[in-house]
Design a protein around this motif. Structure first.
Motif, PDB file in Angstrom:
ATOM      1  N   ASP A  93     -79.141 -39.051  62.506  1.00  0.00           N
ATOM      2  CA  ASP A  93     -78.603 -38.489  61.268  1.00  0.00           C
ATOM      3  C   ASP A  93     -77.450 -37.544  61.609  1.00  0.00           C
ATOM      4  O   ASP A  93     -77.366 -37.020  62.716  1.00  0.00           O
ATOM      5  CB  ASP A  93     -79.723 -37.773  60.492  1.00  0.00           C
ATOM      6  CG  ASP A  93     -80.011 -36.398  61.036  1.00  0.00           C
ATOM      7  OD1 ASP A  93     -79.237 -35.468  60.761  1.00  0.00           O
ATOM      8  OD2 ASP A  93     -81.018 -36.252  61.762  1.00  0.00           O
ATOM      9  N   CYS A  97     -80.917 -33.432  62.818  1.00  0.00           N
ATOM     10  CA  CYS A  97     -82.202 -32.744  62.942  1.00  0.00           C
ATOM     11  C   CYS A  97     -82.489 -32.545  64.448  1.00  0.00           C
ATOM     12  O   CYS A  97     -81.841 -33.165  65.285  1.00  0.00           O
ATOM     13  CB  CYS A  97     -83.307 -33.566  62.282  1.00  0.00           C
ATOM     14  SG  CYS A  97     -83.853 -34.997  63.231  1.00  0.00           S
ATOM     15  N   CYS A 100     -83.090 -35.895  66.377  1.00  0.00           N
ATOM     16  CA  CYS A 100     -81.874 -36.700  66.566  1.00  0.00           C
ATOM     17  C   CYS A 100     -80.944 -36.020  67.560  1.00  0.00           C
ATOM     18  O   CYS A 100     -80.276 -36.688  68.355  1.00  0.00           O
ATOM     19  CB  CYS A 100     -81.166 -36.931  65.232  1.00  0.00           C
ATOM     20  SG  CYS A 100     -82.002 -38.133  64.176  1.00  0.00           S
ATOM     21  N   CYS A 108     -86.812 -38.990  63.747  1.00  0.00           N
ATOM     22  CA  CYS A 108     -85.968 -38.225  62.812  1.00  0.00           C
ATOM     23  C   CYS A 108     -86.824 -37.528  61.755  1.00  0.00           C
ATOM     24  O   CYS A 108     -87.707 -38.143  61.156  1.00  0.00           O
ATOM     25  CB  CYS A 108     -84.968 -39.159  62.137  1.00  0.00           C
ATOM     26  SG  CYS A 108     -83.871 -38.312  60.981  1.00  0.00           S
ATOM     27  N   THR A 109     -86.553 -36.248  61.543  1.00  0.00           N
ATOM     28  CA  THR A 109     -87.395 -35.473  60.624  1.00  0.00           C
ATOM     29  C   THR A 109     -86.797 -35.318  59.235  1.00  0.00           C
ATOM     30  O   THR A 109     -87.513 -34.961  58.300  1.00  0.00           O
ATOM     31  CB  THR A 109     -87.676 -34.069  61.198  1.00  0.00           C
ATOM     32  OG1 THR A 109     -86.443 -33.471  61.571  1.00  0.00           O
ATOM     33  CG2 THR A 109     -88.609 -34.141  62.400  1.00  0.00           C
ATOM     34  N   ASN A 110     -85.494 -35.547  59.063  1.00  0.00           N
ATOM     35  CA  ASN A 110     -84.928 -35.358  57.716  1.00  0.00           C
ATOM     36  C   ASN A 110     -84.652 -36.662  56.982  1.00  0.00           C
ATOM     37  O   ASN A 110     -84.215 -36.645  55.825  1.00  0.00           O
ATOM     38  CB  ASN A 110     -83.676 -34.462  57.766  1.00  0.00           C
ATOM     39  CG  ASN A 110     -82.512 -35.128  58.485  1.00  0.00           C
ATOM     40  OD1 ASN A 110     -82.487 -36.351  58.660  1.00  0.00           O
ATOM     41  ND2 ASN A 110     -81.550 -34.319  58.904  1.00  0.00           N
TER      42      ASN A 110
HETATM   43 ZN   LIG Z   1     -82.760 -36.827  62.370  1.00  0.00          ZN
END
Ligand SMILES: [Zn+2]
Length: 348
Positions: A93, A97, A100, A108-110
């Protein structure tokens, strides 16, 4: 050139059509498509249930299980003309995040990652495509067309890494493994578990067709029916169906200290057992339930090694049907005996 494209979220919009050559901004390596595997995600996108076109565009080139031949390696790649390559699917992203930022875009967390052929970047079902050197994975040339199985292998390479890393939370010597669902992901999971010297069992609803033979050929045991009826409690369960009742049975059946890895993506369904009862079984047996999706560069690298180390004859039996690009609609319709269906653009 020609490409298989779709207007995401619009059913019956998929076509094999003239499409502009890939833009140099999509990567400095130019590749001629050899083949692209199809999976449930492609079916979902073509059905109008999933997928996003690139920003400002209405149509998306489909395809994420790639295999191609380098036409022009460009100025900053160690690849050579004629090399076989596959393209990594996910891109980090833009924020990025923390995950990433360190190259673990699979975690990926977002949710703002992008994916080729799925989410905001064109896929690989076009006669030619481009790729950035850092997202191109060279395929062992002796694999030939079997390189198209590399992307599914990455999914399993990550999932098994997760399982074995998670197992280190305690003293753990897994001996038996159960794979639920004998599709391409389940079969590759079983193959890798066998390579780890486990006693492997595969459960599927198909009683005939190529699946039982593929399982027997790797030295694993094939079962139909319910996991609850098995006469052993697996140390590892790789769940590849996404079906609620199969997941519930798996949690009930897994052995003490055992780990269940969920890789299947289902959609609702009626589950009669209370979540509390399922949770109780997991608590009393110290079970770990881990979800796993996608793969990062480490997994792609290892998956290439894992595929190259696998029995070619066995792998080739997994590709049960090849369709021409103009017949892509047939490739997306499941037929009896299908394991992995591919769309072939050119000869290897
Ligand atoms: Zn991410």
């Amino acid at each position: 050139m020609k490409a298989i494209t779709v207007e995401p979220m619009k059913p019956e919009s998929a076509r094999y059509e003239d499409f502009p050559e890939p833009d140099e901004s999509e990567g400095s390596i130019l590749v001629e498509a050899v083949a692209c595997g199809v999976c449930g995600t492609d079916v979902d996108i073509v059905s109008g249930n999933y997928g996003w076109a690139p920003p400002g565009k209405s149509r998306l080139v489909l395809g994420h299980e790639s295999l191609g031949r380098v036409i022009d390696p460009g100025p900053r790649s160690s690849l050579k003309k004629g090399d076989l390559v596959v393209g990594i699917v996910r891109r980090p992203d833009p924020v990025p995040c923390p995950n990433c930022a360190v190259g673990e875009w699979d975690m990926c967390t977002n949710g703002q990652y992008t994916e080729r052929g799925i989410k905001e970047i064109h896929g690989f079902m076009s006669e030619r495509w481009r790729i950035e050197p850092e997202y191109a994975i060279k395929v062992d040339s002796s694999l030939g067309i079997l390189g198209v199985l590399l992307e599914p292998m990455t999914v399993i390479t990550k999932a098994l890494e997760q399982v074995f890393r998670a197992g280190q939370r305690a003293f753990w010597e897994p001996k038996t493994a159960l794979v639920t669902g004998a599709g391409p992901i389940g079969l590759l999971a079983a193959l890798r578990l066998r390579a780890n010297n486990l006693d492997v069992h595969v459960l599927d609803r198909n009683k005939t067709g190529p699946k039982p033979d593929l399982v027997h050929a790797m030295g694993a045991t094939y079962h139909t029916g319910r996991a609850l009826d098995l006469d052993f409690d697996p140390d590892i369960i790789i769940e590849c169906t996404g079906v609620g009742s199969v997941i519930g049975d798996s949690i009930q059946k897994v052995g003490s200290g055992g780990i269940i890895c969920l890789t299947g993506v289902g959609s609702g369904g009626v589950e009669s057992r209370a979540v509390g009862d399922i949770a109780k079984a997991a608590v009393l047996k110290n079970n770990l339930i881990v979800g796993s999706v996608n793969a990062n560069k480490r997994h792609w690298y290892r998956a290439g090694q894992n595929l190259a180390a696998s029995d070619r004859a066995w792998l080739s039996r997994m590709i049960t049907r090849r369709e021409k690009p103009e017949n892509f609609q047939q490739a997306l319709v499941r037929q009896p005996g299908d394991v992995k269906v591919i769309i072939q653009f050119s000869e290897v």
